[in-house]
Design a protein around this motif. Structure first.
Motif, short mmCIF file in Angstrom:
data_model
loop_
_atom_site.label_atom_id
_atom_site.label_comp_id
_atom_site.label_asym_id
_atom_site.label_seq_id
_atom_site.Cartn_x
_atom_site.Cartn_y
_atom_site.Cartn_z
N ILE A 164 0.79 -1.24 0.07
CA ILE A 164 0.08 0.10 0.09
C ILE A 164 0.75 1.32 -0.06
CG2 ILE A 164 -1.88 1.23 1.19
CD1 ILE A 164 -2.59 -1.54 2.48
N ALA A 165 0.81 2.12 -0.90
CA ALA A 165 1.29 3.33 -1.26
C ALA A 165 0.82 4.61 -0.44
CB ALA A 165 1.70 3.39 -2.58
N SER A 166 1.46 5.51 -0.23
CA SER A 166 0.73 6.66 0.32
C SER A 166 1.72 7.86 -0.05
CB SER A 166 0.49 6.54 1.59
OG SER A 166 1.59 6.52 2.60
N GLY A 167 1.38 9.12 0.17
CA GLY A 167 2.53 10.36 0.03
C GLY A 167 2.87 10.50 -1.43
N PHE A 168 2.00 9.99 -2.48
CA PHE A 168 2.21 10.51 -3.88
C PHE A 168 1.12 9.88 -4.50
CE2 PHE A 168 3.83 6.18 -6.00
CZ PHE A 168 4.02 5.54 -4.79
N THR A 169 1.32 10.27 -6.01
CA THR A 169 0.08 10.07 -6.91
C THR A 169 0.49 8.65 -7.57
OG1 THR A 169 -0.43 12.50 -7.15
CG2 THR A 169 -1.35 10.49 -8.80
N GLU A 212 -0.85 6.21 -9.21
CA GLU A 212 -1.40 6.05 -10.45
C GLU A 212 -0.23 6.48 -11.75
OE1 GLU A 212 -5.24 7.33 -11.33
OE2 GLU A 212 -4.68 9.36 -11.50
N ASN A 213 0.47 7.35 -11.22
CA ASN A 213 1.61 7.82 -11.88
C ASN A 213 2.88 7.29 -12.23
OD1 ASN A 213 -0.32 9.98 -12.52
ND2 ASN A 213 0.69 11.66 -11.36
N TYR A 214 3.04 5.99 -11.54
CA TYR A 214 4.38 5.63 -11.44
C TYR A 214 4.44 4.32 -11.56
CZ TYR A 214 5.81 9.99 -9.30
OH TYR A 214 6.19 11.22 -8.88
N PRO A 215 5.22 3.59 -12.43
CA PRO A 215 5.28 2.24 -12.55
C PRO A 215 5.83 1.86 -11.13
CG PRO A 215 6.62 3.11 -14.49
CD PRO A 215 6.17 4.37 -13.29
N ASP A 258 -3.84 -1.95 -8.21
CA ASP A 258 -5.18 -1.38 -8.14
C ASP A 258 -5.00 0.09 -7.83
OD1 ASP A 258 -8.38 -2.19 -6.51
OD2 ASP A 258 -7.80 -0.35 -7.62
N ASN A 259 -5.11 0.82 -9.05
CA ASN A 259 -4.87 2.40 -8.68
C ASN A 259 -5.84 2.82 -7.59
OD1 ASN A 259 -2.38 2.13 -10.00
ND2 ASN A 259 -3.08 2.76 -11.92
N ASP A 260 -6.93 2.43 -7.81
CA ASP A 260 -8.15 3.09 -6.77
C ASP A 260 -7.83 2.59 -5.37
OD1 ASP A 260 -10.61 2.23 -9.16
OD2 ASP A 260 -9.51 3.96 -8.93
N ARG A 261 -7.05 1.82 -4.93
CA ARG A 261 -6.64 1.38 -3.71
C ARG A 261 -5.37 1.80 -3.30
NH1 ARG A 261 -10.70 -2.27 -4.84
NH2 ARG A 261 -12.42 -2.62 -3.14
N ASN A 262 -4.54 2.40 -4.57
CA ASN A 262 -3.14 2.85 -4.11
C ASN A 262 -2.17 1.40 -3.84
OD1 ASN A 262 -3.69 5.35 -4.79
ND2 ASN A 262 -3.36 6.12 -2.80
N THR A 263 -2.51 0.44 -4.38
CA THR A 263 -2.04 -1.12 -3.99
C THR A 263 -1.48 -1.69 -5.02
OG1 THR A 263 -3.59 -0.89 -2.24
CG2 THR A 263 -2.57 -3.17 -2.56
N ALA A 264 -0.23 -2.48 -4.86
CA ALA A 264 0.31 -3.28 -5.66
C ALA A 264 0.37 -4.62 -4.89
CB ALA A 264 1.89 -2.87 -6.17
N ILE A 315 5.43 -3.27 -13.30
CA ILE A 315 4.37 -3.21 -13.71
C ILE A 315 4.14 -1.71 -14.04
CG2 ILE A 315 2.95 -2.88 -11.62
CD1 ILE A 315 0.65 -4.08 -12.93
N THR A 316 3.79 -1.38 -15.50
CA THR A 316 3.41 0.09 -15.74
C THR A 316 2.28 0.80 -15.06
OG1 THR A 316 2.30 -0.88 -17.90
CG2 THR A 316 4.73 -0.34 -17.91
N ARG A 317 2.22 1.88 -15.27
CA ARG A 317 1.52 2.83 -14.57
C ARG A 317 0.00 2.35 -14.49
NH1 ARG A 317 2.74 8.56 -16.88
NH2 ARG A 317 2.78 7.34 -18.95
N GLY A 318 -0.55 2.06 -15.86
CA GLY A 318 -1.77 1.61 -15.83
C GLY A 318 -1.94 -0.02 -15.94
N GLY A 319 -0.91 -0.56 -15.83
CA GLY A 319 -0.93 -2.04 -15.44
C GLY A 319 -1.11 -2.93 -16.79
#
Length: 126
Positions: free
Chosen positions: A23-28, A30-33, A73-79, A51-55
């Motif tokens: 789980i990521a936080s502190g940045f956007t 979906e903008n980052y691989p 899952d970019n909606d959940r900020n999770t890889a 994995i690339t930005r859009g998956g």
């Protein structure tokens, strides 16, 4: 503050499965691989999957092909890293990281990654 929190590690028998989350936080997010790396005791950190930005694109180290699946899952900020048919050689601490290069991704070097998490220990043993 950039932050990754990995979870889902543990002890599993050979042939077993684990699903790691990051789980990521502190940045956007979906903008980052994003990539997963691992580091076994006494060894260098090595890339596992990215994995690339859009998956839409994923890359795997040879050791992970056909056994591991990276997703996000970019909606959940999770890889995620789904690991099947685990082997003792997969024993390591697993880290997720953010790519500093916005296009594509690589598992060949840690050079292009920052914002490492604290890691999740995976132990494969009978």
């Amino acid at each position: 503050q950039l932050l990754f929190v990995e979870s889902g590690g543990g002890l599993v028998q050979p042939g077993g499965s684990l699903n790691l989350s990051c789980i990521a936080s502190g940045f956007t997010f979906e903008n980052y691989p994003i990539a997963w790396f691992r580091q076994a005791l006494g060894k260098e950190r090595e890339g596992v999957a990215c994995i690339t930005r859009g998956g839409r694109e994923t890359l795997y180290a040879d050791s992970a092909k056909a056994r591991f699946t990276i997703s996000r899952d970019n909606d959940r900020n999770t890889a995620y890293l789904q690991m099947n048919n685990l082997e003792p050689e997969d024993t390591a601490k697993y880290y997720c990281a953010r790519s500093t290069v916005r296009v594509g991704c690589t598992v060949k070097s840690t050079e292009y990654y920052d914002a490492w998490g604290q890691g999740a220990q995976v132990t494969v043993s009978s």
